[in-house]
Write a protein that holds these residues in place. Structure first.
Motif, PDB file in Angstrom:
ATOM      1  N   LYS A  64       0.923  -0.993   0.335  1.00 51.99           N
ATOM      2  CA  LYS A  64      -0.452   0.331   0.026  1.00 51.99           C
ATOM      3  C   LYS A  64       0.935   0.999   0.007  1.00 51.99           C
ATOM      4  CE  LYS A  64      -3.471   2.638   0.297  1.00 51.99           C
ATOM      5  NZ  LYS A  64      -4.929   2.798  -0.972  1.00 51.99           N
ATOM      6  N   ARG A  65       0.790   2.332  -0.794  1.00 54.09           N
ATOM      7  CA  ARG A  65       1.436   3.337  -1.396  1.00 54.09           C
ATOM      8  C   ARG A  65       1.042   4.323  -0.964  1.00 54.09           C
ATOM      9  NH1 ARG A  65       3.824   1.171  -6.521  1.00 54.09           N
ATOM     10  NH2 ARG A  65       4.975  -0.244  -5.508  1.00 54.09           N
ATOM     11  N   PHE A  66       0.735   5.358   0.179  1.00 56.12           N
ATOM     12  CA  PHE A  66       0.191   7.119  -0.280  1.00 56.12           C
ATOM     13  C   PHE A  66       1.137   7.888  -0.980  1.00 56.12           C
ATOM     14  CE2 PHE A  66      -0.915   4.106   3.599  1.00 56.12           C
ATOM     15  CZ  PHE A  66      -2.671   4.470   3.585  1.00 56.12           C
ATOM     16  N   GLY A  67       0.993   7.699  -1.576  1.00 51.13           N
ATOM     17  CA  GLY A  67       1.784   8.884  -3.030  1.00 51.13           C
ATOM     18  C   GLY A  67       3.704   8.402  -3.209  1.00 51.13           C
ATOM     19  N   PRO A  93      -5.820  -2.119  -1.429  1.00 48.91           N
ATOM     20  CA  PRO A  93      -4.661  -2.639  -1.560  1.00 48.91           C
ATOM     21  C   PRO A  93      -3.772  -1.948  -2.914  1.00 48.91           C
ATOM     22  CG  PRO A  93      -5.119  -4.794  -1.863  1.00 48.91           C
ATOM     23  CD  PRO A  93      -6.475  -3.634  -1.757  1.00 48.91           C
ATOM     24  N   THR A  94      -2.130  -1.478  -3.156  1.00 54.80           N
ATOM     25  CA  THR A  94      -2.410  -1.147  -4.369  1.00 54.80           C
ATOM     26  C   THR A  94      -0.971  -2.241  -5.177  1.00 54.80           C
ATOM     27  OG1 THR A  94      -1.400   0.669  -3.532  1.00 54.80           O
ATOM     28  CG2 THR A  94      -0.118   0.963  -5.006  1.00 54.80           C
ATOM     29  N   GLU A  95      -1.050  -2.989  -4.673  1.00 49.28           N
ATOM     30  CA  GLU A  95      -0.614  -3.860  -5.175  1.00 49.28           C
ATOM     31  C   GLU A  95      -0.940  -5.417  -4.366  1.00 49.28           C
ATOM     32  OE1 GLU A  95       3.361  -4.709  -7.092  1.00 49.28           O
ATOM     33  OE2 GLU A  95       3.217  -2.558  -7.472  1.00 49.28           O
ATOM     34  N   GLY A  96      -0.660  -6.348  -4.973  1.00 50.95           N
ATOM     35  CA  GLY A  96      -0.770  -7.959  -3.359  1.00 50.95           C
ATOM     36  C   GLY A  96      -2.552  -8.338  -3.865  1.00 50.95           C
ATOM     37  N   LYS A  97      -2.844  -9.127  -3.291  1.00 48.20           N
ATOM     38  CA  LYS A  97      -4.403  -9.742  -2.715  1.00 48.20           C
ATOM     39  C   LYS A  97      -4.389 -10.491  -1.861  1.00 48.20           C
ATOM     40  CE  LYS A  97      -5.773 -10.301  -7.608  1.00 48.20           C
ATOM     41  NZ  LYS A  97      -6.885  -9.224  -8.139  1.00 48.20           N
ATOM     42  N   ILE A  98      -6.334  -9.671  -1.304  1.00 49.08           N
ATOM     43  CA  ILE A  98      -6.406 -10.514  -0.157  1.00 49.08           C
ATOM     44  C   ILE A  98      -7.409 -11.400  -0.302  1.00 49.08           C
ATOM     45  CG2 ILE A  98      -7.167 -10.286   2.108  1.00 49.08           C
ATOM     46  CD1 ILE A  98      -6.330  -7.095   1.996  1.00 49.08           C
ATOM     47  N   PHE A  99      -7.551 -12.723  -0.211  1.00 48.48           N
ATOM     48  CA  PHE A  99      -8.085 -13.611   0.679  1.00 48.48           C
ATOM     49  C   PHE A  99      -8.912 -14.196   1.562  1.00 48.48           C
ATOM     50  CE2 PHE A  99      -5.486 -14.010  -3.564  1.00 48.48           C
ATOM     51  CZ  PHE A  99      -6.238 -13.891  -4.213  1.00 48.48           C
ATOM     52  N   PHE A 100      -9.806 -14.133   1.650  1.00 52.17           N
ATOM     53  CA  PHE A 100     -11.037 -14.526   2.857  1.00 52.17           C
ATOM     54  C   PHE A 100     -11.972 -15.544   3.060  1.00 52.17           C
ATOM     55  CE2 PHE A 100     -14.193 -13.767   6.035  1.00 52.17           C
ATOM     56  CZ  PHE A 100     -13.953 -14.706   7.068  1.00 52.17           C
TER      57      PHE A 100
END
Lengths: 297, 256
Positions: B11-14, B55-62
């Motif tokens: 996660k990027r903020f700027g 997320p800026t990149e990547g995945k979240i699985f639930f």
């Protein structure tokens, strides 16, 4: 002034106040959940009046079908306005939403002139609203009472919805903290839609009743009532529903009574509303029912 | 099969990378802690899991479903609930109503059926009241049902916030610094309470905490992050002796 005349003015003031209150609720509810002053709300009032007018005059529907139908159509229009103009801007700074609201207001007014025509139409009251009632020396036309009673019923329904139902509970939660409300599983988009539908329905009822009281409609008829109702909402403490009602009645009654007691100033009638607003805000910046904001340390 | 799975989440903020390439798996029934110095990205990870940020990149699985970028209410519906670092109860709603808002997502009837008082609506309304009340009983707050939440002592506000989260029937509960601002005795009670709900509500709990007593006392597994990156993971004994963890918390020791 005779007592009879005073009663007549008072009844007139209460009926005007209930119209302001009906419209003010829409402002205050939307502000409560989105912190947005929906400047197009006054024009929604106008749309309600026109919807009723077309239903009754053009499609010759009886009032008991035309009026509820107009309210439903206007509620839907209110939701459409929210979807198209406000929802896409929700994540951006408030000033963007505010500008959009002003733009929507101008759009509706000018579309109104194009579609309905700039010429005013005479709004015909249903017969039962045009009965002359005499109480001793006082005589009042029945619409005055019907406006007050209808508004009273609508207020009761609204307060029930907001305080006793699940959707109302979600609305109250949303007005405190929209992010947390989403995180406990409430579909915030739907609740916002519901709020707009409710506010616009009340505005439509206000517009129709307004047209029975002042039976001439034009595409700019919503501007002044909208502005006054906004003042009423601020007077009562914006964001607070009972406050909007109190503000509406206060404004309507004082407007009528000031002119009644000081007829020479009747040309300044609208100025009174603004003067009351300025005075009240000087002494109670959060309005009558507004919460005093504790300073954060 | 893991319940929650973060795969290389960034996660990027700027220009600022708040979470950098973070991966982890939580097994059903697990109680896992996420610790790290201030500003290390812990709450950002919670905000990513609950959908406040995408997320800026990547995945979240639930539960084997991809929930990255879903809206918060959809994620809550899928079975993740949370509490907040600074308690966020609804003022103006009483204790019972605060819990009832959490029941909202399982309602079938829409606002419009409320206007017309349809029978299904009324039945659902009674059921919701009852369930919310039972939940308050389970956390020992039932006697305060009609109080304003702000009138409650701090520890009970925490419990109420947890009860509201439980009302959504979560499988995974995220607790963001539940012991913050508590004295040792309150923290002790809280630890018991967390273990109690973990068992009785068949939960998986992921918690952020600064009070090491709480973390080391109840969490079999601890993940440590610093500057958005995982620097250690394991049982409390290993974490306590890990040089990188000590460095992250206490700073680099200079070699003389």
């Amino acid at each position: 002034m005779t007592f009879e005349l005073f009663l007549q003015h008072l009844a007139n003031g209460i009926s005007l106040g209930s119209l302001y209150a009906l419209i003010a609720i829409g402002y205050t509810m939307v502000y409560g959940i989105l912190r947005l002053i929906n400047f197009a709300h006054g024009d929604v009032v106008m749309l309600g009046a026109y919807a009723a007018f077309y239903g009754a005059a053009l499609f010759l529907l009886p009032w008991y079908i035309a009026f509820p139908l107009a309210i439903i159509i206007t509620a839907a229009l209110g939701v459409i306005i929210e979807r198209i103009a406000y929802k896409p801007l929700r994540e951006y700074p408030r000033i963007n939403l505010f500008t959009a609201a002003v733009a929507v207001s101008f759009l509706i007014e000018n579309l109104g002139i194009v579609i309905f025509g700039g010429r005013p139409f005479a709004f015909t009251r249903p017969e039962f609203m045009d009965v002359n009632l005499s109480f001793g020396k006082t005589s009042i036309i029945s619409y005055t009472f019907i406006i007050i009673i209808t508004a009273g019923i609508l207020f009761a329904i609204l307060l029930y919805l907001v305080n006793k139902t699940k959707a109302g509970m979600a609305m109250r939660a949303l007005s405190k903290d929209i992010e947390t409300t989403g995180l406990v599983g409430v579909n915030t988009d739907r609740i916002i839609m519901f709020t707009f539908a409710l506010g616009s329905a009340l505005a439509a009822a206000g517009g129709i009743l307004w047209a029975t009281k002042f039976p001439q409609i034009n595409p700019l008829m919503g501007v002044m009532p909208g502005l006054k109702a906004f003042i009423a909402a601020v007077l009562g403490g914006i964001g607070n529903i009972p406050g909007a009602m109190i503000g509406g009645f206060l404004l309507g009654i004082s407007e009528i009574l000031i002119v009644a007691f000081l007829p020479s100033l009747s040309g300044y009638r609208d100025a009174f509303a603004f003067a009351i607003l300025i005075l009240l805000l000087l002494f109670r910046p959060n309005g009558i029912m507004g919460e005093v904001q504790a300073e954060k340390v | 099969m893991s319940l929650l799975s973060l795969k290389s989440v960034i996660k990027r903020f700027g220009g600022l990378t708040a979470v950098n390439n973070f991966s982890t798996d939580l097994q059903p029934g697990e109680l896992c802690a996420l610790i790290g110095p201030n500003g290390s990205g812990k709450t950002t990870i919670f905000n990513l899991i609950t959908g406040i940020y995408a997320p800026t990149e990547g995945k979240i699985f639930f539960d084997d479903r991809d929930i990255s970028g879903k809206k918060p209410n959809e994620i809550t519906r899928a079975g993740i609930a949370r509490t907040f670092q600074n308690i966020r109860l609804f003022k103006g709603l009483n204790v019972l109503e605060n819990v009832m808002v959490g029941h909202h997502l399982r309602l079938k009837s829409d606002p419009f059926s409320a206007v017309f008082q349809l029978p299904g609506y009324m039945a659902e309304d009674r059921k919701m009241h009852q369930e919310a009340y039972e939940l308050l009983q389970a956390v020992n707050l039932a006697h305060l049902a009609d109080k304003e939440p702000t009138a409650l002592p701090y520890g009970q506000q925490r419990k109420l916030e947890i009860a509201r989260a439980l009302a959504t029937h979560p499988k995974l509960l995220l607790l963001d610094e539940p012991a913050a601002g508590m004295n040792p005795q309150e923290a002790e009670e809280l630890m018991e309470f967390i273990l109690h709900i973990l068992k009785n509500f068949e939960l998986t709990i992921f918690l952020i905490e600064h009070q090491m007593r709480v973390v080391m006392g109840i969490c079999p597994r601890i993940i440590v992050i610093d500057h958005g990156e995982q620097i250690a993971e394991g049982v409390p004994e290993i974490i306590q002796n890990d040089p990188r963890v000590i460095e992250a918390y206490l700073g680099v020791t200079e070699n003389a």
